[in-house]
Scaffold this motif. Structure first.
Motif, short mmCIF file in Angstrom:
data_model
loop_
_atom_site.label_atom_id
_atom_site.label_comp_id
_atom_site.label_asym_id
_atom_site.label_seq_id
_atom_site.Cartn_x
_atom_site.Cartn_y
_atom_site.Cartn_z
N THR A 141 25.30 2.53 23.50
CA THR A 141 26.64 2.55 22.93
C THR A 141 27.43 3.66 23.62
O THR A 141 26.85 4.51 24.28
N ILE A 142 28.75 3.63 23.50
CA ILE A 142 29.57 4.68 24.10
C ILE A 142 29.22 6.00 23.42
O ILE A 142 29.30 6.13 22.21
N GLY A 143 28.83 6.97 24.23
CA GLY A 143 28.43 8.26 23.70
C GLY A 143 29.32 9.40 24.16
O GLY A 143 29.18 10.52 23.68
N TYR A 144 30.25 9.12 25.08
CA TYR A 144 31.04 10.19 25.69
C TYR A 144 32.16 9.55 26.50
O TYR A 144 31.99 8.47 27.04
N VAL A 159 36.98 7.28 31.65
CA VAL A 159 35.65 6.85 32.03
C VAL A 159 34.76 7.03 30.81
O VAL A 159 34.71 8.11 30.23
N CYS A 160 34.10 5.97 30.41
CA CYS A 160 33.17 6.04 29.28
C CYS A 160 31.75 6.14 29.81
O CYS A 160 31.41 5.58 30.84
N SER A 161 30.93 6.87 29.07
CA SER A 161 29.51 6.98 29.41
C SER A 161 28.69 6.35 28.29
O SER A 161 28.95 6.60 27.11
N ILE A 162 27.71 5.55 28.67
CA ILE A 162 26.86 4.87 27.72
C ILE A 162 25.59 5.67 27.53
O ILE A 162 24.93 6.05 28.51
N GLN A 163 25.27 5.94 26.28
CA GLN A 163 24.04 6.68 25.97
C GLN A 163 22.88 5.71 26.04
O GLN A 163 22.90 4.66 25.39
N VAL A 164 21.88 6.04 26.86
CA VAL A 164 20.74 5.14 27.08
C VAL A 164 19.43 5.82 26.70
O VAL A 164 19.35 7.03 26.60
N GLU A 165 18.42 5.00 26.50
CA GLU A 165 17.12 5.52 26.12
C GLU A 165 16.34 6.08 27.31
O GLU A 165 15.62 7.05 27.18
N ASN A 166 16.50 5.44 28.48
CA ASN A 166 15.77 5.87 29.67
C ASN A 166 16.73 5.88 30.86
O ASN A 166 17.11 4.83 31.38
N PHE A 167 17.15 7.08 31.27
CA PHE A 167 18.15 7.21 32.34
C PHE A 167 17.69 6.53 33.62
O PHE A 167 18.41 5.72 34.20
N ASP A 168 16.48 6.88 34.10
CA ASP A 168 16.02 6.38 35.39
C ASP A 168 15.87 4.86 35.40
O ASP A 168 16.24 4.21 36.38
N GLN A 169 15.35 4.31 34.33
CA GLN A 169 15.17 2.85 34.25
C GLN A 169 16.54 2.16 34.24
O GLN A 169 16.74 1.16 34.94
#
Length: 119
Positions: free
Chosen positions: A3-6, A69-79
């Motif tokens: 989801t949008i986190g930033y 610019v929106c940043s999406i919060q993810v569980e695994n950055f590298d993946q």
């Protein structure tokens, strides 16, 4: 997650934009000294964000959206980064640390829209 986190606002004149958003929305801006670019953390009563010195020319009015610019919060950055590239996206600013907060990186989609991911 996912989801949008930033959000971020790029500005050719950060001092001007800071005054605007402070007056209009009452947002608080905190200069971050540890980053290699001019950057201000934005505290709102909702999703927090940042304001940075625009790294390129202001898009011409005919260019379409000139947006946050929106940043999406993810569980695994590298993946997630790998999935973006495998599906035609491009890395525009590789993974970097925001000390004590998260890992951040920026990408463009197939239509050259910029977005970030964070973990």
């Amino acid at each position: 997650m996912n989801t949008i986190g930033y959000f971020e606002i790029q500005s050719s004149n950060p001092a001007r934009e800071i005054k605007f958003y402070e007056k209009v929305f009452g947002w608080k801006f905190i200069k971050e000294e540890y980053l290699p670019i001019e950057y201000y953390r934005i505290e709102t009563n909702g999703i927090n964000g940042g304001l940075l010195q625009r790294p390129a020319s202001i898009p011409a009015p005919e260019s379409g959206a000139n947006a946050y610019v929106c940043s999406i919060q993810v569980e695994n950055f590298d993946q997630t980064s790998q999935l973006i590239v495998q599906n035609g996206g491009q890395v525009v600013l590789p993974k970097f640390a925001i000390p004590g907060q998260c890992w951040q990186g920026y990408f463009v989609d197939l239509d050259r829209n910029t977005f970030g991911i964070l973990k």
